[in-house]
Design a protein around this motif. Structure first.
Motif, PDB file in Angstrom:
ATOM      1  N   THR A  18      16.081   3.621  -9.964  1.00 21.64           N
ATOM      2  CA  THR A  18      14.941   3.694 -10.771  1.00 21.64           C
ATOM      3  C   THR A  18      14.116   2.817 -10.544  1.00 21.64           C
ATOM      4  O   THR A  18      14.273   1.540 -10.524  1.00 21.64           O
ATOM      5  N   SER A  19      12.841   2.877 -10.733  1.00 22.16           N
ATOM      6  CA  SER A  19      11.816   1.898 -10.584  1.00 22.16           C
ATOM      7  C   SER A  19      10.499   2.264 -11.400  1.00 22.16           C
ATOM      8  O   SER A  19      10.458   3.438 -12.039  1.00 22.16           O
ATOM      9  N   ASP A  20       9.424   1.463 -11.391  1.00 23.83           N
ATOM     10  CA  ASP A  20       8.321   1.863 -12.323  1.00 23.83           C
ATOM     11  C   ASP A  20       7.410   2.846 -11.467  1.00 23.83           C
ATOM     12  O   ASP A  20       6.737   3.530 -11.847  1.00 23.83           O
ATOM     13  N   VAL A  21       7.519   2.579  -9.997  1.00 26.11           N
ATOM     14  CA  VAL A  21       6.410   3.341  -9.247  1.00 26.11           C
ATOM     15  C   VAL A  21       7.218   3.867  -8.023  1.00 26.11           C
ATOM     16  O   VAL A  21       8.117   2.988  -7.410  1.00 26.11           O
ATOM     17  N   ILE A  22       6.920   5.074  -7.675  1.00 25.45           N
ATOM     18  CA  ILE A  22       7.475   5.346  -6.010  1.00 25.45           C
ATOM     19  C   ILE A  22       6.452   5.784  -5.465  1.00 25.45           C
ATOM     20  O   ILE A  22       5.512   6.494  -5.831  1.00 25.45           O
ATOM     21  N   VAL A  23       6.149   5.112  -4.154  1.00 25.60           N
ATOM     22  CA  VAL A  23       5.077   5.033  -3.305  1.00 25.60           C
ATOM     23  C   VAL A  23       5.807   6.117  -2.142  1.00 25.60           C
ATOM     24  O   VAL A  23       6.826   5.740  -1.450  1.00 25.60           O
ATOM     25  N   ILE A  24       4.855   7.288  -1.923  1.00 27.96           N
ATOM     26  CA  ILE A  24       5.492   8.060  -0.851  1.00 27.96           C
ATOM     27  C   ILE A  24       4.494   7.740   0.378  1.00 27.96           C
ATOM     28  O   ILE A  24       3.337   7.879   0.363  1.00 27.96           O
ATOM     29  N   GLY A  25       5.105   6.995   1.446  1.00 27.49           N
ATOM     30  CA  GLY A  25       4.289   6.622   2.635  1.00 27.49           C
ATOM     31  C   GLY A  25       4.441   5.070   2.843  1.00 27.49           C
ATOM     32  O   GLY A  25       3.874   4.572   2.025  1.00 27.49           O
ATOM     33  N   ALA A  26       4.802   4.729   3.922  1.00 29.44           N
ATOM     34  CA  ALA A  26       4.746   3.263   4.267  1.00 29.44           C
ATOM     35  C   ALA A  26       3.720   2.930   5.340  1.00 29.44           C
ATOM     36  O   ALA A  26       4.018   2.209   6.143  1.00 29.44           O
ATOM     37  N   GLY A  27       2.833   3.615   5.381  1.00 30.77           N
ATOM     38  CA  GLY A  27       1.503   3.382   6.157  1.00 30.77           C
ATOM     39  C   GLY A  27       0.806   2.220   5.390  1.00 30.77           C
ATOM     40  O   GLY A  27       1.368   1.836   4.403  1.00 30.77           O
ATOM     41  N   VAL A  28      -0.329   1.783   5.883  1.00 28.43           N
ATOM     42  CA  VAL A  28      -0.991   0.668   5.405  1.00 28.43           C
ATOM     43  C   VAL A  28      -1.623   0.951   3.975  1.00 28.43           C
ATOM     44  O   VAL A  28      -1.495   0.103   3.005  1.00 28.43           O
ATOM     45  N   VAL A  29      -2.058   2.121   3.357  1.00 32.14           N
ATOM     46  CA  VAL A  29      -2.330   2.604   2.210  1.00 32.14           C
ATOM     47  C   VAL A  29      -1.249   2.202   1.294  1.00 32.14           C
ATOM     48  O   VAL A  29      -1.118   1.950   0.170  1.00 32.14           O
ATOM     49  N   GLY A  30       0.139   3.051   1.602  1.00 35.84           N
ATOM     50  CA  GLY A  30       1.331   2.858   0.767  1.00 35.84           C
ATOM     51  C   GLY A  30       1.507   1.471   0.610  1.00 35.84           C
ATOM     52  O   GLY A  30       1.949   1.038  -0.805  1.00 35.84           O
ATOM     53  N   ALA A  31       1.456   0.698   1.607  1.00 33.87           N
ATOM     54  CA  ALA A  31       1.786  -0.574   1.796  1.00 33.87           C
ATOM     55  C   ALA A  31       0.825  -1.526   0.627  1.00 33.87           C
ATOM     56  O   ALA A  31       1.373  -2.410  -0.091  1.00 33.87           O
ATOM     57  N   ALA A  32      -0.389  -1.326   0.672  1.00 32.28           N
ATOM     58  CA  ALA A  32      -1.220  -1.954  -0.317  1.00 32.28           C
ATOM     59  C   ALA A  32      -1.020  -1.451  -1.497  1.00 32.28           C
ATOM     60  O   ALA A  32      -1.235  -2.118  -2.617  1.00 32.28           O
ATOM     61  N   CYS A  33      -0.884  -0.209  -1.717  1.00 31.04           N
ATOM     62  CA  CYS A  33      -0.389   0.292  -3.322  1.00 31.04           C
ATOM     63  C   CYS A  33       0.666  -0.385  -3.754  1.00 31.04           C
ATOM     64  O   CYS A  33       0.849  -0.877  -4.821  1.00 31.04           O
ATOM     65  N   ALA A  34       1.778  -0.412  -2.854  1.00 27.09           N
ATOM     66  CA  ALA A  34       3.005  -1.362  -3.435  1.00 27.09           C
ATOM     67  C   ALA A  34       2.692  -2.741  -3.466  1.00 27.09           C
ATOM     68  O   ALA A  34       3.153  -3.229  -4.645  1.00 27.09           O
ATOM     69  N   HIS A  35       1.975  -3.325  -2.727  1.00 28.55           N
ATOM     70  CA  HIS A  35       1.860  -4.591  -2.903  1.00 28.55           C
ATOM     71  C   HIS A  35       0.957  -5.140  -4.122  1.00 28.55           C
ATOM     72  O   HIS A  35       1.383  -5.817  -4.827  1.00 28.55           O
ATOM     73  N   TYR A  36      -0.172  -4.270  -4.583  1.00 27.55           N
ATOM     74  CA  TYR A  36      -0.613  -4.492  -5.816  1.00 27.55           C
ATOM     75  C   TYR A  36      -0.151  -4.277  -7.014  1.00 27.55           C
ATOM     76  O   TYR A  36      -0.321  -4.677  -8.019  1.00 27.55           O
ATOM     77  N   ALA A  37       0.576  -3.171  -6.880  1.00 32.03           N
ATOM     78  CA  ALA A  37       1.635  -2.538  -7.973  1.00 32.03           C
ATOM     79  C   ALA A  37       2.593  -3.672  -8.360  1.00 32.03           C
ATOM     80  O   ALA A  37       2.654  -4.116  -9.595  1.00 32.03           O
ATOM     81  N   ALA A  38       3.084  -4.256  -7.169  1.00 29.34           N
ATOM     82  CA  ALA A  38       4.143  -5.501  -7.515  1.00 29.34           C
ATOM     83  C   ALA A  38       3.414  -6.767  -8.006  1.00 29.34           C
ATOM     84  O   ALA A  38       3.794  -7.351  -9.162  1.00 29.34           O
ATOM     85  N   LEU A  39       2.286  -6.954  -7.515  1.00 29.98           N
ATOM     86  CA  LEU A  39       1.609  -8.107  -8.060  1.00 29.98           C
ATOM     87  C   LEU A  39       1.183  -7.932  -9.679  1.00 29.98           C
ATOM     88  O   LEU A  39       1.253  -8.792 -10.272  1.00 29.98           O
ATOM     89  N   ALA A  40       0.985  -6.614  -9.724  1.00 29.07           N
ATOM     90  CA  ALA A  40       0.653  -6.382 -11.376  1.00 29.07           C
ATOM     91  C   ALA A  40       2.005  -6.424 -12.199  1.00 29.07           C
ATOM     92  O   ALA A  40       1.857  -6.204 -13.316  1.00 29.07           O
ATOM     93  N   GLY A  41       3.168  -6.580 -11.839  1.00 27.25           N
ATOM     94  CA  GLY A  41       4.323  -6.574 -12.420  1.00 27.25           C
ATOM     95  C   GLY A  41       5.362  -5.661 -12.163  1.00 27.25           C
ATOM     96  O   GLY A  41       6.386  -5.398 -12.938  1.00 27.25           O
TER      97      GLY A  41
END
Ligand code: FAD
Ligand code: FAD
Lengths: 504, 385
Positions: free
Chosen positions: B6-29
């Motif tokens: 279980t996590s707060d967010v699931i990102v489908i896709g580890a391309g640059v866009v998915g990576a950026a979404c994960a990055h900023y979501a993690a920075l936001a806690g």
């Protein structure tokens, strides 16, 4: 309209038809274009030609014969090139038939791409000149295509393998055959596969001292398939011949061992040979130093299939972890109109290559001439092919690299020589950056992006990426089979079209 | 097997866009699981070129995104390791005839009003910027804001730099979306397990339409093929990202034919990259020699010295495009908890940071940095407009 992605955009709609130049081709297409004039391609070309087809035979090398029948250029004035070959007569036979046939032998043609046109014919794109660099593009059109591009040697890196004096085993053999040059005076032959015995025999016959043949596999797995062995007595004979040659020159064959380090500063001075466990992991404390001034290494051969995978041909995983083309009973690939023979379908030796070439030649003739291929010879050829393929698969399985081989790789051993990528960097990409396959490792480390396009390091990178598990073999995508000057690409419009009646 | 599913967010896709979404979501806690059926950068990100451009964009919503994202890239360049090969190299657009230069001038004037920096360079000064350019060009524009990164490292390092809050689940394909009461998203299903999260981000790039379909909504993302030609490594002969002005006219022409305009750039590793073609041919990977001919002809016309240089590789990629050429970014009102971040066409590397920032803001109640209306994912529904 926004339409402006980051590469300068042009609004595009449906694809324009590649606009081929078909209408600019003056003459009629060949019936068959054969790429590769080794055992398989030669046999295919002469067979098809003798059955009435108009055939073009292309090879990048100036001479026919391929890897096995390499021979010195006439200028070297070698007296007995056949001394290094077991069945030279088979080759001279093919060469004579080639000379007597109407085959257009286009030597010195480096094929960089093949394409299937909308009308079902094939276009073969080639560069000419000694290294494909004189800039003149040539285009050949044909109704059918036979790819017989052979194989290249597989290498597994080890500490010190980039030192001068370390050469490919097949390369050493080729050097010997075509230039009669020895890589050194005391040559350790190492790696895995039956080619090592042939190489050691040739080297010692030519006057080199071979202090050891170091073979990573055991030969036990052959014994597990006695049927394939018994059905292929010529292979046993070949082994005997090599064995006799090795015995005569007192060459010890050391099984289940590997060269785990090369010593020397400017060039090879010695190697360390270590024992391997079942998984090819070096056993600590078993290293033994052997003095030598050269090492000839190789781990079998990898089918060279990029022209075929470039047009979508299906592949099959071979028992040694490489990929060959998936072919039907008559050597046709999954792409209709494209046949393949010889090492492209799996490594199996010159005689198998010849048999498959002839089979393919007959199958193409039958298809194009609308006649069922003469059942008699075809059935016999198929039986021989199947028998030799079965043996090839046993051989391939026996010499498959064990998962533990990367145990002899230190973090600072360069895995990719072109881009100088050490094993440690690959391991880091896997452990920390989420790479799990050769392609991602390549993207994140540049391993395989250099001049050889991964032909040299592909196996090693795939193994390291899989981190101990067996790597999934995946077809390398190399749409350019050889490097092409930009000026040549830019001038494709004005390429010389060779057709049946333009032979010059 | 991960210990928590279980996590707060699931990102489908580890391309640059998915990576950026994960990055900023993690920075936001937030805690993030990134699922990809392949591996990091294995999709279009591994087949793109890594230009971060404002020079080629007309004033409008995409340029707004690009300006925001370019600024974010300069900040990321300080935070991410040097392996991302960020280079603020600048772009140079050149014209070979008088009308071409006039068109460039007019285009640049409009861009400047929107915040783009562009300097006119006269024909006799072009060689100060690019010594190997062909003679006889009439002039051009220098765009100092244009930059470049190495796309695969951009994706891998964005993920890595986010630390422990991001977990990677490579080699797993999402085959279903889990929904709960009121159709709200609860997570995703892969071949072997279920992963739970109140938010799911569709960052599946060119395959974003298929993922949307798993959620029962339509998003018409389609592939647009492009080939890149890669040369043998060279010492620096091309310093900026250089391309010809023709494309401005091409954009306006709306022609249906295969389009190529050579875009030439050097890389820190040595090879020169020549892009890129655009065709709609589905996911066909077969080499088109006509495309190669045009790319090579365009590049050697700009840089005659490249004629003797050999191409060692070429590869196709499939840009994710939507009919109006704008990405889909933000929450999908049709499926609570589902957000989209896909369809960036030929600009996904450049637009990734701002996309990630917007997506993170949407999930944490933050304020998106610009009006999201042009990017709303439901805009292609017949009923929505
Ligand atoms: C380096 C090396 C050394 C070997 N030494 C021995 C040995 O000593 N003893 C032994 O029994 N077997 C040896 N083999 C294996 C043996 O060569 C094969 O079993 C046999 O030659 C297979 O024949 P083939 O026709 O399939 O391929 P090959 O004989 O390899 O012929 C392939 C031909 O295709 C041509 N070609 C490839 N790509 C292109 C292209 N893009 N454009 C134009 N032409 C192209 C090559 O120039 C070559 O002439 C060796 C193999 C290699 C790779
Ligand atoms: C030739 C070419 C040149 C380009 N040049 C540039 C440039 O210079 N600058 C620029 O900014 N952009 C450029 N682009 C565009 C850029 O590459 C893309 O916009 C960008 O990579 C898209 O990234 P993404 O993360 O959305 O998609 P992708 O990188 O494709 O990532 C999507 C991921 O989703 C995964 N996935 C899909 N479906 C599923 C599923 N069901 N389950 C699990 N995982 C799934 C895929 O495996 C993939 O890894 C270029 C593109 C091409 C083709």
């Amino acid at each position: 309209m926004t339409a402006s992605p980051s590469e300068p955009n042009n609004e595009a709609g449906a694809a324009a038809a590649p606009g081929p130049d078909t209408d600019r081709h003056s003459g009629a297409p060949y019936d068959l274009a054969v790429v590769g004039a080794g055992s398989a391609g030669l046999a295919g070309a002469v067979t098809a030609s003798e059955l009435g087809l108009a055939v073009a035979l292309l090879d990048s090398s100036p001479q026919s014969g391929g890897q096995y029948y390499r021979h010195p250029a006439p200028a070297l004035g070698a007296v007995r090139p056949e001394a290094l070959h077991h069945d030279w007569s088979a080759f001279t036979g093919l060469r004579r038939r080639l000379a007597e046939s109407g085959v257009d032998h286009l030597a010195g043609h480096h094929v960089w791409s093949v394409a299937k046109e909308a009308d079902g014919t094939w276009t073969v794109h080639a560069l000419t000149g000694p290294d494909g660099c004189d800039g003149a593009p040539v285009r050949i059109r044909a109704r059918a295509l036979l790819l017989a591009t052979g194989a290249h040697e597989r290498q597994l890196p080890f500490p010190g393998w980039t030192l001068p004096g370390v050469v490919g085993a097949g390369g050493a053999q080729a050097m010997l055959k075509s230039g009669l040059v020895l890589p050194g005076r005391r040559v350790v032959v190492a790696g895995s596969g039956p080619l090592l015995l042939a190489v050691a025999a040739s080297l010692s016959s030519a006057g080199a001292r071979v202090p050891a043949v170091v073979e990573a596999a055991g030969y036990l797995r052959y014994a597990r398939s006695p049927r394939a062995l018994l059905a292929n007595p010529h292979k046993a004979v070949e082994a005997l011949v090599h064995g006799a040659a090795l015995a005569r020159h007192r060459v010890p064959v050391r099984l289940r061992r590997a060269v785990t380090e090369v010593h020397g500063t400017d060039r090879v001075e010695a190697v360390t040979v270590s024992r391997l466990d079942r998984d090819w992991r070096p056993v600590p404390g078993t290293g033994r130093r052997i003095a030598c001034d050269a090492v000839a290494v190789g781990h079998g051969l990898v089918p060279q299939i990029e022209l075929a995978t470039g047009v979508g041909c299906a592949t099959r995983a071979l028992p040694d972890g490489t990929l060959g083309l998936a072919l039907d009973g008559l050597q046709e690939s999954s792409v209709p109109g494209l046949w393949a023979a010889g090492e492209t379908g799996g490594v199996g030796g010159a005689e198998l290559a010849r048999t498959e070439g002839e089979l393919a030649g007959r199958a193409v003739a039958a298809r194009l001439l609308g006649r069922p291929g003469g059942a008699g010879p075809v059935a016999g050829l198929r039986r021989r092919r199947d028998r030799m393929r079965a043996f090839a698969d046993v051989m391939s399985a026996a010499h498959a690299p064990g998962p533990g081989w990367s145990g002899w790789l230190t973090d600072d051993t360069d895995v990719c020589r072109c881009e100088e990528v050490p094993a440690g960097r690959v391991r880091e990409a896997v452990a920390e950056l989420g790479a799990r396959d050769a392609r991602t490792v390549k993207l994140l480390t540049r391993a395989g992006m250099g001049w050889c396009q991964g032909r040299m390091c592909g196996t090693a990178v795939a193994c390291l990426a899989a981190g101990g598990a067996t790597p999934e073999p995946s077809p390398e995508r190399r749409p350019l089979a050889v490097p092409v000057p930009l000026s040549t690409l830019a001038a494709l419009d004005g390429a010389t079209d060779r057709s049946v009646d333009s032979s010059t | 097997m991960p210990t928590r599913e279980t996590s707060d967010v699931i990102v489908i896709g580890a391309g640059v866009v998915g990576a950026a979404c994960a990055h900023y979501a993690a920075l936001a806690g937030l805690s993030v699981t990134v699922v990809d059926r392949g591996y990091v950068a294995g999709g279009t990100t591994g087949a793109g070129e890594g230009n971060l451009l404002v020079s080629d964009k007309e004033p409008g919503p995409e340029l707004q995104l690009a300006l925001l994202s370019t600024a974010m890239w300069t900040e990321l360049a300080d935070r991410l390791p040097p392996a991302v090969e960020y280079e603020a190299k600048g772009g140079l657009v050149v014209a070979s005839g008088g009308t071409g230069l006039d068109a460039l001038r007019e285009f640049a004037a409009r861009q400047e009003k929107a915040g783009v920096v562009a300097h006119e360079v006269s024909g006799d000064r072009l060689h100060d910027l690019e010594p190997h350019l062909a003679p006889g060009l009439t002039g051009g524009f220098h765009y100092p804001q244009d930059a470049q990164v190495m796309p695969a490292h951009a994706a891998a390092r964005l993920l890595h730099a986010a630390g422990d809050r991001v977990r990677l689940a490579p080699g797993e394909e999402v085959i279903g979306l889990l929904t709960g009461a009121g159709g709200a998203v609860r997570g995703v299903r892969t071949a072997t397990r279920e992963l739970h999260a109140p938010y799911v981000v569709n960052a599946a790039g060119t395959w974003g339409g298929a993922v949307a379909e798993l959620a029962g909504v339509q998003l018409p993302v389609l592939p647009r093929r492009g080939f890149v030609l890669v040369t043998e490594p060279l010492p620096r002969v091309v310093r900026h990202k250089v391309y010809a002005a023709d494309y401005v006219a091409d954009v306006a022409s709306g022609s249906a034919a295969l389009q190529t305009s050579a875009v030439v750039e050097g890389t820190p590793a040595g090879p020169v990259l020549i892009g890129a073609s655009r065709e709609r041919v589905g996911f066909d990977r077969t080499l088109s020699t006509e495309v190669l001919r045009r790319l090579a002809a365009g590049a050697t016309a700009l840089f005659p010295v490249l004629g003797a240089v050999r191409a060692i590789r070429t590869y196709p990629g499939f840009r994710p495009y939507l009919p109006d050429h704008l990405p889909a970014i933000g929450p999908d009102p049709r499926v609570p908890g589902l957000l989209h971040a896909c369809g960036h066409e030929g600009a996904g590397i450049g637009l990734a940071p701002v996309t990630g920032q917007i997506v993170a803001a949407c999930m944490t109640g933050g304020e998106p940095p610009l009006d999201l209306h042009p990017f709303r994912p439901e805009r292609f529904d017949a009923t929505a407009s």
